[in-house]
Design a protein around this motif. Sequence first.
Motif, mmCIF file in Angstrom:
data_model
loop_
_atom_site.group_PDB
_atom_site.id
_atom_site.type_symbol
_atom_site.label_atom_id
_atom_site.label_comp_id
_atom_site.label_asym_id
_atom_site.label_seq_id
_atom_site.Cartn_x
_atom_site.Cartn_y
_atom_site.Cartn_z
ATOM 1 N N VAL A 14 -19.458 27.092 33.100
ATOM 2 C CA VAL A 14 -18.272 27.086 32.235
ATOM 3 C C VAL A 14 -18.300 25.858 31.325
ATOM 4 O O VAL A 14 -18.511 24.742 31.784
ATOM 5 C CB VAL A 14 -16.967 27.090 33.065
ATOM 6 C CG1 VAL A 14 -15.755 27.097 32.150
ATOM 7 C CG2 VAL A 14 -16.933 28.280 34.006
ATOM 8 N N LEU A 51 -13.072 28.389 25.736
ATOM 9 C CA LEU A 51 -13.851 28.503 26.965
ATOM 10 C C LEU A 51 -15.063 29.384 26.734
ATOM 11 O O LEU A 51 -14.951 30.476 26.166
ATOM 12 C CB LEU A 51 -12.994 29.101 28.080
ATOM 13 C CG LEU A 51 -11.695 28.370 28.390
ATOM 14 C CD1 LEU A 51 -10.920 29.115 29.472
ATOM 15 C CD2 LEU A 51 -11.970 26.939 28.810
ATOM 16 N N ALA A 53 -18.332 30.974 28.914
ATOM 17 C CA ALA A 53 -18.859 31.175 30.261
ATOM 18 C C ALA A 53 -19.595 32.501 30.321
ATOM 19 O O ALA A 53 -19.418 33.368 29.464
ATOM 20 C CB ALA A 53 -17.729 31.155 31.286
ATOM 21 N N LEU A 76 -12.079 34.058 27.397
ATOM 22 C CA LEU A 76 -13.332 33.518 26.875
ATOM 23 C C LEU A 76 -13.470 33.651 25.364
ATOM 24 O O LEU A 76 -13.076 34.643 24.771
ATOM 25 C CB LEU A 76 -14.517 34.217 27.548
ATOM 26 C CG LEU A 76 -14.598 34.086 29.060
ATOM 27 C CD1 LEU A 76 -15.822 34.824 29.585
ATOM 28 C CD2 LEU A 76 -14.618 32.627 29.492
ATOM 29 N N GLN A 108 -14.776 28.282 37.683
ATOM 30 C CA GLN A 108 -16.028 28.234 38.438
ATOM 31 C C GLN A 108 -15.957 28.995 39.749
ATOM 32 O O GLN A 108 -16.978 29.436 40.268
ATOM 33 C CB GLN A 108 -16.413 26.782 38.743
ATOM 34 C CG GLN A 108 -16.775 25.974 37.524
ATOM 35 C CD GLN A 108 -15.563 25.443 36.782
ATOM 36 O OE1 GLN A 108 -14.437 25.518 37.260
ATOM 37 N NE2 GLN A 108 -15.786 24.939 35.593
#
Length: 154
Positions: A14, A51, A53, A76, A108
């Motif tokens: 991440v 974000l 990831a 995301l 995570q």
Amino acid sequence: MSIPDLYSNHIGTVLSIAPTTVGRFAQLAQTKRVSLYQDKNDVGEALSRWLFADFSPKSLIDLWGNRYDHQVHTLLSGTLAQGEALLSELEAHGCNIVEASGFFVPLQNVEINNVESSDLLRNKHPRAFALARRDKPERNTLLTMLKDSSFFER
């Protein structure tokens, strides 16, 4: 020491990125009221963040056998590789990026094939939903802002 343009933090798979309120991307900075610590009720201002990831799409299966995405997919802005490439390009163009160890969003621990883990994300980590920016960072806009600011600094 120069003024930071972006804060970032990379933990596992991440990556969090946010424009600072004082750097060359200050006009893009957004703050949200949120409690940053799970055990405390103190609410304060925090920078919202993009974000990046890697979560496989359609990795969950409902009661009828249909595949669907995690709640985390709504948070995301792109894949980890896309976020790393953006940071690398911005840094190559003179962006001052500061690694901020406390600057994270707790994604995570989401188990990619676990429905319960996905469903509990909103209950266990509501600040992730408060802090995640739903817009995508526009590479060309950021590069233009860097170039414009260097022109005016002369």
